[in-house]
Scaffold this motif. Structure first.
Motif, PDB file in Angstrom:
ATOM      1  N   LEU A   1       0.819  -1.212   0.000  1.00  0.00           N
ATOM      2  CA  LEU A   1       0.000   0.000   0.000  1.00  0.00           C
ATOM      3  C   LEU A   1       0.850   1.258   0.000  1.00  0.00           C
ATOM      4  O   LEU A   1       0.530   2.245  -0.669  1.00  0.00           O
ATOM      5  N   GLN A   2       1.961   1.239   0.759  1.00  0.00           N
ATOM      6  CA  GLN A   2       2.816   2.420   0.848  1.00  0.00           C
ATOM      7  C   GLN A   2       3.694   2.627  -0.388  1.00  0.00           C
ATOM      8  O   GLN A   2       4.423   3.616  -0.474  1.00  0.00           O
ATOM      9  N   SER A   3       3.597   1.729  -1.351  1.00  0.00           N
ATOM     10  CA  SER A   3       4.352   1.909  -2.589  1.00  0.00           C
ATOM     11  C   SER A   3       3.862   3.119  -3.369  1.00  0.00           C
ATOM     12  O   SER A   3       4.584   3.651  -4.219  1.00  0.00           O
ATOM     13  N   GLY A   4       2.626   3.543  -3.073  1.00  0.00           N
ATOM     14  CA  GLY A   4       2.063   4.684  -3.785  1.00  0.00           C
ATOM     15  C   GLY A   4       1.442   4.314  -5.113  1.00  0.00           C
ATOM     16  O   GLY A   4       0.909   5.180  -5.821  1.00  0.00           O
ATOM     17  N   VAL A   5       1.461   3.043  -5.469  1.00  0.00           N
ATOM     18  CA  VAL A   5       0.879   2.594  -6.737  1.00  0.00           C
ATOM     19  C   VAL A   5      -0.640   2.571  -6.626  1.00  0.00           C
ATOM     20  O   VAL A   5      -1.189   2.058  -5.649  1.00  0.00           O
ATOM     21  N   ASN A   6      -1.313   3.134  -7.614  1.00  0.00           N
ATOM     22  CA  ASN A   6      -2.768   3.024  -7.704  1.00  0.00           C
ATOM     23  C   ASN A   6      -3.070   1.745  -8.467  1.00  0.00           C
ATOM     24  O   ASN A   6      -2.986   1.704  -9.695  1.00  0.00           O
ATOM     25  N   PHE A   7      -3.399   0.685  -7.749  1.00  0.00           N
ATOM     26  CA  PHE A   7      -3.511  -0.634  -8.361  1.00  0.00           C
ATOM     27  C   PHE A   7      -4.690  -0.746  -9.328  1.00  0.00           C
ATOM     28  O   PHE A   7      -4.767  -1.678 -10.111  1.00  0.00           O
ATOM     29  N   LEU A   8      -5.625   0.186  -9.259  1.00  0.00           N
ATOM     30  CA  LEU A   8      -6.762   0.149 -10.168  1.00  0.00           C
ATOM     31  C   LEU A   8      -6.491   0.977 -11.413  1.00  0.00           C
ATOM     32  O   LEU A   8      -6.760   0.544 -12.537  1.00  0.00           O
ATOM     33  N   ALA A   9      -5.941   2.175 -11.229  1.00  0.00           N
ATOM     34  CA  ALA A   9      -5.747   3.085 -12.356  1.00  0.00           C
ATOM     35  C   ALA A   9      -4.462   2.803 -13.140  1.00  0.00           C
ATOM     36  O   ALA A   9      -4.431   2.907 -14.364  1.00  0.00           O
TER      37      ALA A   9
ATOM     38  N   TYR B   1       3.464  -2.845 -13.187  1.00  0.00           N
ATOM     39  CA  TYR B   1       4.227  -4.094 -13.082  1.00  0.00           C
ATOM     40  C   TYR B   1       5.109  -4.347 -14.305  1.00  0.00           C
ATOM     41  O   TYR B   1       5.812  -5.362 -14.359  1.00  0.00           O
ATOM     42  N   GLU B   2       5.058  -3.444 -15.268  1.00  0.00           N
ATOM     43  CA  GLU B   2       5.966  -3.592 -16.404  1.00  0.00           C
ATOM     44  C   GLU B   2       7.348  -3.025 -16.084  1.00  0.00           C
ATOM     45  O   GLU B   2       8.298  -3.233 -16.840  1.00  0.00           O
ATOM     46  N   ARG B   3       7.473  -2.296 -14.963  1.00  0.00           N
ATOM     47  CA  ARG B   3       8.762  -1.741 -14.543  1.00  0.00           C
ATOM     48  C   ARG B   3       9.400  -2.702 -13.542  1.00  0.00           C
ATOM     49  O   ARG B   3       8.899  -2.895 -12.439  1.00  0.00           O
ATOM     50  N   ALA B   4      10.503  -3.314 -13.923  1.00  0.00           N
ATOM     51  CA  ALA B   4      11.097  -4.373 -13.108  1.00  0.00           C
ATOM     52  C   ALA B   4      11.483  -3.890 -11.711  1.00  0.00           C
ATOM     53  O   ALA B   4      11.250  -4.572 -10.715  1.00  0.00           O
ATOM     54  N   ASP B   5      12.091  -2.703 -11.625  1.00  0.00           N
ATOM     55  CA  ASP B   5      12.480  -2.175 -10.316  1.00  0.00           C
ATOM     56  C   ASP B   5      11.455  -1.101  -9.916  1.00  0.00           C
ATOM     57  O   ASP B   5      11.749   0.090  -9.891  1.00  0.00           O
ATOM     58  N   ASN B   6      10.241  -1.548  -9.586  1.00  0.00           N
ATOM     59  CA  ASN B   6       9.162  -0.605  -9.311  1.00  0.00           C
ATOM     60  C   ASN B   6       8.995  -0.361  -7.818  1.00  0.00           C
ATOM     61  O   ASN B   6       9.686  -0.957  -6.984  1.00  0.00           O
ATOM     62  N   GLU B   7       8.063   0.530  -7.486  1.00  0.00           N
ATOM     63  CA  GLU B   7       7.867   0.924  -6.094  1.00  0.00           C
ATOM     64  C   GLU B   7       7.377  -0.222  -5.207  1.00  0.00           C
ATOM     65  O   GLU B   7       7.691  -0.265  -4.012  1.00  0.00           O
ATOM     66  N   VAL B   8       6.597  -1.132  -5.764  1.00  0.00           N
ATOM     67  CA  VAL B   8       6.102  -2.266  -4.969  1.00  0.00           C
ATOM     68  C   VAL B   8       7.264  -3.165  -4.565  1.00  0.00           C
ATOM     69  O   VAL B   8       7.361  -3.605  -3.407  1.00  0.00           O
ATOM     70  N   ILE B   9       8.150  -3.438  -5.517  1.00  0.00           N
ATOM     71  CA  ILE B   9       9.339  -4.241  -5.216  1.00  0.00           C
ATOM     72  C   ILE B   9      10.178  -3.556  -4.140  1.00  0.00           C
ATOM     73  O   ILE B   9      10.642  -4.190  -3.182  1.00  0.00           O
ATOM     74  N   ALA B  10      10.356  -2.239  -4.259  1.00  0.00           N
ATOM     75  CA  ALA B  10      11.161  -1.496  -3.287  1.00  0.00           C
ATOM     76  C   ALA B  10      10.538  -1.539  -1.897  1.00  0.00           C
ATOM     77  O   ALA B  10      11.250  -1.654  -0.890  1.00  0.00           O
ATOM     78  N   SER B  11       9.220  -1.477  -1.832  1.00  0.00           N
ATOM     79  CA  SER B  11       8.540  -1.539  -0.536  1.00  0.00           C
ATOM     80  C   SER B  11       8.707  -2.909   0.109  1.00  0.00           C
ATOM     81  O   SER B  11       8.946  -3.016   1.315  1.00  0.00           O
ATOM     82  N   CYS B  12       8.584  -3.948  -0.691  1.00  0.00           N
ATOM     83  CA  CYS B  12       8.769  -5.307  -0.162  1.00  0.00           C
ATOM     84  C   CYS B  12      10.214  -5.529   0.273  1.00  0.00           C
ATOM     85  O   CYS B  12      10.483  -6.227   1.253  1.00  0.00           O
ATOM     86  N   ARG B  13      11.134  -4.908  -0.453  1.00  0.00           N
ATOM     87  CA  ARG B  13      12.555  -4.998  -0.098  1.00  0.00           C
ATOM     88  C   ARG B  13      12.803  -4.324   1.255  1.00  0.00           C
ATOM     89  O   ARG B  13      13.565  -4.817   2.082  1.00  0.00           O
ATOM     90  N   MET B  14      12.145  -3.176   1.476  1.00  0.00           N
ATOM     91  CA  MET B  14      12.312  -2.454   2.737  1.00  0.00           C
ATOM     92  C   MET B  14      11.850  -3.325   3.904  1.00  0.00           C
ATOM     93  O   MET B  14      12.497  -3.381   4.953  1.00  0.00           O
ATOM     94  N   CYS B  15      10.718  -4.002   3.717  1.00  0.00           N
ATOM     95  CA  CYS B  15      10.222  -4.886   4.774  1.00  0.00           C
ATOM     96  C   CYS B  15      11.225  -6.005   5.057  1.00  0.00           C
ATOM     97  O   CYS B  15      11.502  -6.330   6.209  1.00  0.00           O
TER      98      CYS B  15
END
Length: 478
Positions: free
Chosen positions: A253-261, A266-280
């Motif tokens: 959720l804190q990745s800032g990605v609007n999963f609907l819009a 997910y076409e960006r390999a090093d995206n914000e969701v990956i970075a958030s999961c990495r932080m955890c």
């Protein structure tokens, strides 16, 4: 010879209440039948150690409830007997802690003496919705408590048609209504809610010279300060039950990605969701900061915090009730963030079985649970946040004086209790991920494998891309 002390007013009121409750129960349970007469005033005065004047006051209460009539020079005649109605209320294991259920039930029954509430604890959280569905089908339950995640399961399991649509109130927070709405209709009355917050031990912070957290903290700040708070063999800096469905979702959720819009993130390999999961993963892998403990639930985490073995935890206002009777010096703060300061929010409500054979009484209880009176009681006796805005935001002095003469428990309330008002804009329901219940569970499994080093970041990316592509196709087909 010393004089006997005069009975206190409190003692007198207790005996009077006991008399009224005893006679009411005897009438409603059929001990006295219609047409019977209650014992005379003198006998009642001797039995309950009250004056004749007090006895008459208690009998007047039963007259006002329509249970007896006074016949001059004859006595008090029972008008109705055995007319008690029962409402069955199903609830999960934490509801007593979350909303002071027994207090609410006692208050409701005092207001509505002809209705009795049968509370059915359904302890298994894993099969809670399955149990509720079976109880509703067999008309064994009239009402039940439900949280926003349970509600999503009811929708996807096709059980929403079994619920009675509810009237909406403008007095509750809009987010709490959003949690229980489907196709424009409301199916549960919101009772309490909470964003996930950071809870910290103020004594530990003072001892280590660490500044207390605030809304500017990033996860890197939290990690750095947690390292300063940790003491090998004594305590860790931070902990939370990662596998709780109210904990791990904060990172995507804190990745800032609007999963609907934004369906192309997910076409960006090093995206914000990956970075958030990495932080955890960075946080939970640092065992100087984060204990290598196999917790079974957030209860384990709260126990460690009470014992001073961890300095910071992530929890809800409802879970703060585990500290309300302690002398723990603690406070709360907004969650640390990475890209956007968002927090998972939990909402608990009450829903009605559409098949209920006692709808009138069930509706009466539902109206009570969402009423200002019940919401005030929740605020007085717990640290949970009532869904009614006016009650949740009332100053403590107003809450204390809501019921004159009521003895209130002394709660260990954090000084920053009201911070939720300033963070409402960052509160998000689980549905903000726009995943079906099955996909939500699948995302959790993917992240567990990554966090346990059973999958590298390349594998994580491929799994996330496949999952969200499937969800995007589902949305296009709907």
């Amino acid at each position: 010879m010393p004089h006997a002390s005069k009975p206190s007013r409190k003692s007198f009121q207790h005996r009077l209440d006991h008399m009224v409750q005893t006679l009411r129960s005897d009438i409603l349970n059929g001990h006295y039948r219609a047409g019977d007469y209650l014992p005379g005033e003198k006998l009642l005065a001797d039995q309950f150690l009250l004056s004749n004047k007090s006895i008459r006051k208690g009998l007047d209460q039963l007259v006002s409830e329509g249970l007896i009539q006074k016949i001059d020079r004859v006595g008090s005649q029972v008008l109705q007997a055995g007319t008690i109605e029962t409402v069955s209320l199903g609830y999960n294991s934490t509801i007593e802690r979350d909303i002071a259920l027994s207090t609410l039930v006692d208050d409701f029954q005092a207001l509505h003496p002809r209705v009795r509430v049968k509370c059915l604890p359904l302890q298994s959280t894993k099969d809670y919705i399955q149990s509720i569905s079976a109880y509703m089908e067999h008309e064994m339950i009239d009402l039940f408590t439900v949280n926003n995640r349970d509600f999503q399961r009811l929708i996807e399991d096709g059980e929403i048609a079994a619920l009675q649509p509810q009237k909406e109130s403008e007095d509750v927070y809009p987010l709490t209504k959003e949690a229980f709405r489907s196709n424009g209709a409301l199916y549960a009355r919101p009772l309490v809610f909470s964003p996930l917050v950071l809870v910290y031990n103020r004594t530990h912070f003072a001892e280590c010279g660490v500044p207390e957290p605030d809304g500017s903290w990033t996860w890197n700040d939290a990690l750095r300060h947690a390292a300063a708070l940790a003491s090998p063999g004594q305590r860790h800096g931070m902990y939370f039950h990662l596998l709780s469905d109210n904990r791990w979702p904060i990172f995507p959720l804190q990745s800032g990605v609007n999963f609907l819009a934004d369906e192309e993130w997910y076409e960006r390999a090093d995206n914000e969701v990956i970075a958030s999961c990495r932080m955890c993963k960075t946080l939970i892998s640092n065992h100087h900061v984060f204990p290598n403990m196999l917790s079974e639930s957030s209860d384990d985490v709260n126990e460690l915090f009470r014992e001073g073995k961890v300095s910071m935890i992530l929890t809800t206002y409802m879970s703060l009730n585990d500290f309300r009777d302690t002398e723990l010096d603690y406070d709360i703060s907004p969650l640390p963030f990475l890209f956007e300061p968002k927090s998972v929010t939990v909402v608990i409500g009450a829903a009605m079985n559409k098949r209920s054979s006692g709808k009138a009484s069930a509706e009466l209880l539902l109206d009570y649970l969402s009423s200002p009176r019940a919401q005030q009681l929740i605020r007085q006796r717990t640290l949970s946040l009532p869904a009614t805005k006016k009650v949740a935001e009332a100053p403590p002095i107003a809450v204390q004086h809501a019921f004159e003469g009521a003895k209130l428990p002394e709660l260990n309330i954090p000084s920053r209790f009201a911070l939720f008002r300033e963070t409402l804009s960052s509160s998000r329901l689980h549905s903000a991920l726009h995943l079906s219940d099955g996909s939500f569970a699948r995302l959790k499994t993917i992240l567990k494998h990554y966090w346990a080093d059973l999958m590298d970041e390349s594998g994580l990316y491929l799994e996330l891309r496949a999952l969200f592509r499937e969800e995007a196709k589902k949305r296009q087909q709907q």
